[in-house]
Design an enzyme around this catalytic site. Structure first.
Site, PDB file in Angstrom:
ATOM      1  CD  GLU A 316      -7.909  -3.711  -5.815  1.00  0.00           C
ATOM      2  OE1 GLU A 316      -7.054  -3.931  -7.005  1.00  0.00           O
ATOM      3  OE2 GLU A 316      -8.102  -2.602  -5.084  1.00  0.00           O
ATOM      4  CG  HIS A 317      -4.141  -8.821  -4.480  1.00  0.00           C
ATOM      5  ND1 HIS A 317      -3.938  -9.360  -3.140  1.00  0.00           N
ATOM      6  CD2 HIS A 317      -3.436  -9.913  -5.370  1.00  0.00           C
ATOM      7  CE1 HIS A 317      -3.019 -10.021  -3.381  1.00  0.00           C
ATOM      8  NE2 HIS A 317      -2.960 -11.056  -4.343  1.00  0.00           N
ATOM      9  CB  CYS A 318      -4.247  -2.089  -4.430  1.00  0.00           C
ATOM     10  SG  CYS A 318      -5.855  -1.032  -3.405  1.00  0.00           S
TER      11      CYS A 318
END
Length: 599
Positions: A316-318
């Site tokens: 997950e990139h956040c």
């Protein structure tokens, strides 16, 4: 921090001494913005953009007020970077699905281990990394003698994105709500739609021995297919819709809050698949968007291990960029699991505690989950992908040809796109800026006048070898110059975007709520409408890297450029798949042609 200063060996020991991300002047950004967008515009579009830009940046114009507000923010106490507000908005503000659209994957190098052994080894390695990180014994990354920001490492363990109606949040350690490292002792294992909690650290915080982790996973794999549909499917929904479903889960039964808590606080996920991928592309596709009943896409880190031991990670990139994950993966795969387990202080403590995580569902929730599953399966099926690999050709040979490896492959993409589609299109490249405090990435736009000239001259029958080679080198040199500007924080796109966001958030307070024509100008819209979205990762421990495309006509290009090979994963919406396959063929030709041109 000067290169001569003593660097701290503690993981986060250099953060306070890192330089701040430079805040460009408005005039410099406006000049660069016109340079960046002009090659993609007609004369009329350029004139309209210049007029809108002049209005924005006039002495008493909105741009000056917004820049002054940003300068005040950057100088405020407790602010690490003028991008501190930008990053949460950019990642947590997106409202579409993050599964396939934002999460990215790495396919790990091959291993002789079977599924359970490979998964147990990854768990053991991750626990060793976590315990070293807790004590700040993970060495800080250093580039050219200068330390890089390690802040992203705080999002590796127990970090989970939480959906919101307007903007998402992150539940993670190292925060006011959860000070210090994660105190969780469990992971979540997905298998055949079952969601299972497994304690991997004993009551005293010591990891379970490697054979106990293996036995625990073996026990889990005796499970039948789950009787209820998996709530994991819900993590594929658009964010506001998932927020509604999460609220419905919480309202349905108090036990659902406990189930969510188990998943959200878990150190990481391990997703065990009950099949062997048909080939490398199939493995990549399942790492990007596999069976969503066997995933929790909001979890920062999910290891995925197939029946034959093929493995990778979905991220997950956040809070995490590729460079941080690569360092993590190198630590896991660069040393034998038994050695990492021993180093972590693992000891025999009996079979790990294993408990099912069960949601209490009513008919409406079951229908919601099944609808989410069907919708995402269709979305995945509507995505076309392919791989292109060049064995025996990589960064070493490009350096011998006296060229920047990244410039070489980016020029190959431009030539292939021009030949496949007949024109140059807006191209994004991610440039790492971790040398700054809380640094992440800068947005680079690849198309320059030199690129346009190079792409034209390569197909000009009247142009000889020397003229083509000179045009190629000139385009590559222009690429390197722009990349260095981006690395130095001198780039216009994110700066203008944050000024636009300040206007949206605080326009009334700053005395202007009227629309800003600049952000409807051809230059702004055309420059950011990706035809190619590119990002690179390099490690001997990965075979492929991948992500989804970013627009309806975009080809996502994730490339692993290694000394001796070059692997590319391409993705695009299926309606424009023919253009992607044509691009792949042209890319194979372009790399060989450009290699010969420099030889």
């Amino acid at each position: 921090m000067s290169a001569s200063e003593e660097l701290s060996s503690r993981t986060f020991g250099n953060e306070a001494d890192l330089p701040r991300v430079p805040l460009p002047t408005l005039d410099a950004t406006c000049r660069r913005f016109m340079e960046w967008c002009a090659p993609l515009l007609t004369a009329d579009e350029r004139a309209r953009t210049e007029a809108a830009l002049a209005d924005f940046a006039r002495p008493d114009g909105p741009g000056r007020k917004l820049q002054a507000a940003l300068e005040r923010y950057d100088a405020s106490e407790g602010v690490h970077s003028w991008l501190d507000t930008f990053w949460p908005y950019r990642y947590l503000g997106r409202r579409d699905r993050i599964a396939l659209n934002a999460n990215f994957f790495f396919l790990f190098r091959e291993s002789d281990e079977g599924q359970v052994e490979r998964a147990a080894g990854l768990i053991a390695g991750a626990l060793d990394y976590k315990l070293r990180l807790d004590d700040e014994r993970v060495p800080p990354a250093v580039q050219r003698g200068r330390p890089l920001s390690m802040v992203q490492n705080k999002f590796l363990f127990s970090a989970t994105r939480i959906p919101g109606a307007r903007q998402d949040t992150v539940r993670s350690p190292y925060t006011d709500e959860w000070p210090g490292p994660s105190h969780a002792r469990h992971i979540v294992v997905f298998y055949r739609g079952n969601v299972i909690r497994m304690d991997v650290l004993g009551p005293g915080g010591r990891p379970h021995a490697l054979d106990e982790l293996t036995a625990g996973l073996g026990t889990i794999m005796k499970a039948e297919t789950a009787p209820e549909p998996s709530a994991g499917h819900l993590t594929t929904k658009a964010r506001a819709e998932w927020a509604e479903s999460r609220a419905a889960l919480l309202a349905a039964d108090p036990r659902n809050a406990e189930a969510l808590d188990d998943i959200e606080t878990a150190l990481f996920c391990v997703c065990l698949e009950d099949f062997t991928p048909k080939n490398t592309l199939d493995a990549c596709d399942h790492l990007l968007h596999g069976d969503s009943g066997n995933r929790w896409f909001d979890k920062a880190v999910s290891f995925i291990v197939f029946a034959d031991g093929t493995a990778g990670v979905n991220v997950e990139h956040c809070g995490l960029d590729g460079t941080t994950i690569l360092s993590f993966v190198d630590a896991l795969l660069g040393t034998a699991p038994a050695v990492l387990s021993q180093r972590s202080g693992a000891k025999s403590q009996g079979l790990p505690l294993i408990e099912p995580i069960e949601f209490v569902l009513d008919e409406e929730l079951r229908r919601d989950i099944q609808d989410a599953a069907s919708s995402f399966a269709a979305y995945g099926a509507a995505t076309a992908t392919t791989t292109v690999s060049f064995d025996g050709f990589g960064s070493d040979e490009i350096k011998r040809l006296k060229m920047s490896p990244d410039a070489f492959v980016q020029m190959a993409y431009q030539l292939a796109h021009k030949r496949a589609k007949g024109f140059a299109g807006a191209t994004y490249e991610s440039i790492a800026t971790r040398q700054y405090r809380n640094g992440r990435t800068e947005a680079m736009r690849v198309v320059t006048p030199e690129v346009l000239h190079f792409a034209e001259i390569m197909d000009d029958p009247g142009a000889g070898r020397t003229i083509r080679r000179d045009a190629f080198r000139a385009a590559a040199d222009a690429h390197v110059r722009r990349a260095k500007e981006c690395q130095a924080g001198q780039a216009p796109e994110q700066h203008l975007w944050e000024l636009q966001l300040i206007h949206e958030r605080r326009g009334a307070e700053l005395g202007g709520v009227e629309p800003l024509p600049l952000f409807d100008s051809p230059g702004w819209l055309v420059m950011r409408n990706d035809y190619l979205s590119t990002s690179s990762a390099a490690s001997a421990n990965i075979r492929y890297f991948g992500f989804g495309s970013t627009s309806e006509q975009c080809i996502g290009i994730a490339y692993a450029l290694l000394p001796d090979r070059f692997n590319v994963y391409l993705s695009t919406p299926r309606p424009v798949a023919d253009a992607m396959f044509a691009f792949a063929e042209r890319l194979r030709e372009a790399v060989g042609e450009l290699r010969d041109l420099l030889s």
